[in-house]
Design a protein around this motif. Structure first.
Motif, mmCIF file in Angstrom:
data_model
loop_
_atom_site.group_PDB
_atom_site.id
_atom_site.type_symbol
_atom_site.label_atom_id
_atom_site.label_comp_id
_atom_site.label_asym_id
_atom_site.label_seq_id
_atom_site.Cartn_x
_atom_site.Cartn_y
_atom_site.Cartn_z
ATOM 1 N N ALA A 11 0.899 -1.169 0.225
ATOM 2 C CA ALA A 11 -0.039 -0.038 0.067
ATOM 3 C C ALA A 11 0.865 1.176 0.068
ATOM 4 C CB ALA A 11 -0.958 0.032 1.149
ATOM 5 N N ASN A 12 0.427 2.119 -0.754
ATOM 6 C CA ASN A 12 1.474 3.400 -1.066
ATOM 7 C C ASN A 12 1.104 4.413 -0.132
ATOM 8 O OD1 ASN A 12 0.404 2.900 -4.384
ATOM 9 N ND2 ASN A 12 2.442 2.307 -3.597
ATOM 10 N N ASP A 106 1.286 -2.903 5.852
ATOM 11 C CA ASP A 106 0.790 -2.438 4.699
ATOM 12 C C ASP A 106 1.343 -3.084 3.493
ATOM 13 O OD1 ASP A 106 3.358 -1.509 5.260
ATOM 14 O OD2 ASP A 106 3.291 -0.011 3.809
#
Ligand SMILES: [Mg+2]
Length: 411
Positions: A11-12, A106
């Protein structure tokens, strides 16, 4: 062995992106999530794309960051939300496989070898679903092993997919610096540079023995990684062997003033921990409580058990005994957390305690099995002890309720 299909989804700007979904006013702004805003020593934990462009780096102090980018918006972290988003991401991954191995909040590896769809098709669907349903973006690496999948997820971002195949890995990977390889940390990179080795391709083309002599087992591992020979499997999503502790904590809506009030919170916190212990097949050999008082000062206490514990009732009793014994109530309690510590697998042979009552223990096991089944069927919290029902002091969402782009509500 047939060819594997591994994805690594990352996830950025995760914390910063979550904050932007929670508060759309932050969108398209330079945002940094920073620890302890009041303190001088607060540092940047995560930053948005725009903040990154302004030169903000993770680990910078708040004041450095502000100097560099005067219009930077600093927000405090809200980990409870990030972990909710993390669960929602996992929910999307679970549509495709149950071989899901998290790497932090993430990032995840997914093994989709057994899927009818092609790995690229799955990566594309995940990328789109994350964007449409959660309002976040991921970058995904698609490859035939975990190391290259992870590397791939770093090559193009945000919101992108990179395929590293057996055919193209020499072109895509071998020119990259050694440090891009998983587990090739700063120290190892420096050593390699000292030998005149700067790229992953150079690692790959050296004799394995040379690296073994210089770097030991780690050298062999890096050589295998560089040559695309990483065979490590993606663990099953229920695999929790790495858990050394399972904890749960809250900040109360109003401060707790006495043992009775604290007990209710402890019982509530332990519900989740007991469930997780059983689900992961773990036993706790101790408990720790952390108390933050009304002046925001924290203290922790620990206790060890005579025989290991696997249920919320016993855990709550022990945690409460510990609080009663250790906390003098000079100040009210603002936040409280309970953590089951020193965990061991439930099939570890244990020495029986002389007071151990096997038939009582058996009855208790049957009871909790029934409770778990009910909670699994009707949702967690379907059944809970009466003390938990009085939720006066339980945390309310002081924050917003957010409707995610996919229509789901995040509370
Ligand atoms: Mg990330």
């Amino acid at each position: 062995m047939s060819k594997r299909a591994i994805l690594h989804s990352d996830a950025n700007c995760f914390y910063a992106s979550c904050e932007m979904v929670l508060n759309p006013e932050l969108r398209d702004k330079a945002v940094a999530v920073c620890g302890s805003q009041e303190e001088r020593h607060g540092i940047v934990l995560a930053k948005s794309e725009l903040a990154k462009k302004a030169g903000i780096k993770t680990g910078m102090t708040n004041s450095e960051a502000k100097r560099l980018c005067p219009n930077l918006i600093i927000v405090p972290p809200r980990f409870e939300y990030y972990s909710k988003f993390s669960k929602l991401l996992h929910g999307i991954y679970e549509r495709y496989t149950d071989l899901i191995e998290p790497y932090g909040l993430d990032e995840c590896w997914l093994d989709v070898s057994d899927s009818i769809k092609s790995p690229l098709e799955i990566a594309e669907e995940i990328r789109q679903a994350v964007k449409d349903e959660l309002g976040l973006t991921v970058s995904i690496g698609v490859s035939f092993n975990k190391v290259f999948a992870k590397l791939g997820s770093d090559l193009k971002k945000p919101d992108a997919i990179t395929v590293i195949s057996e055919e193209n890995f020499k072109d895509k990977v071998w020119n990259l610096p050694c440090s891009e390889l998983l587990y090739c940390g700063k120290h190892t990179t420096e050593k390699l540079n000292d030998f005149g080795i700067h790229t992953i391709g150079e690692i790959a083309s050296l004799p394995k023995e040379f690296l073994e002599r210089r770097l030991g087992k780690n050298g062999i591992m890096l050589w295998e990684f560089a040559n695309g020979l990483d065979l490590s499997p993606v663990s099953h999503m229920d695999f929790r062997a790495q858990a050394k502790s399972i904890g749960h904590g809250i900040t109360c809506v109003s401060n707790l003033e006495n043992n009775d009030e604290a007990k209710k919170v402890i019982v509530a916190l332990c519900q989740d921990i007991g469930y997780k212990l059983r689900k992961s097949g773990l036993l706790a050999r101790g408990v720790s409580i952390t108390i933050k008082n009304e002046h925001l000062l924290s203290c922790s206490f620990q206790a060890r058990f005579d025989s290991p514990i696997w249920d919320e009732q016993s855990l709550a009793n022990e945690a409460y005994k510990l609080l009663e014994k250790s906390y003098s109530w000079s100040f009210k309690i603002r936040a409280l957390s309970v953590t089951a510590i020193d965990l061991v697998s439930s099939d570890t042979p244990m020495q029986a305690n002389i007071f151990f009552d096997a038939s009582k223990e058996e009855k208790k096991k049957r009871l909790f099995k029934a409770i778990d089944e009910l909670n699994n069927t009707y949702g967690k919290g379907a059944l809970k002890p009466a003390t938990v029902l009085d939720e006066k002091k339980m945390p309310r969402n002081k924050n917003v309720e957010v409707t995610l782009p996919g229509g789901m509500k995040l509370k």
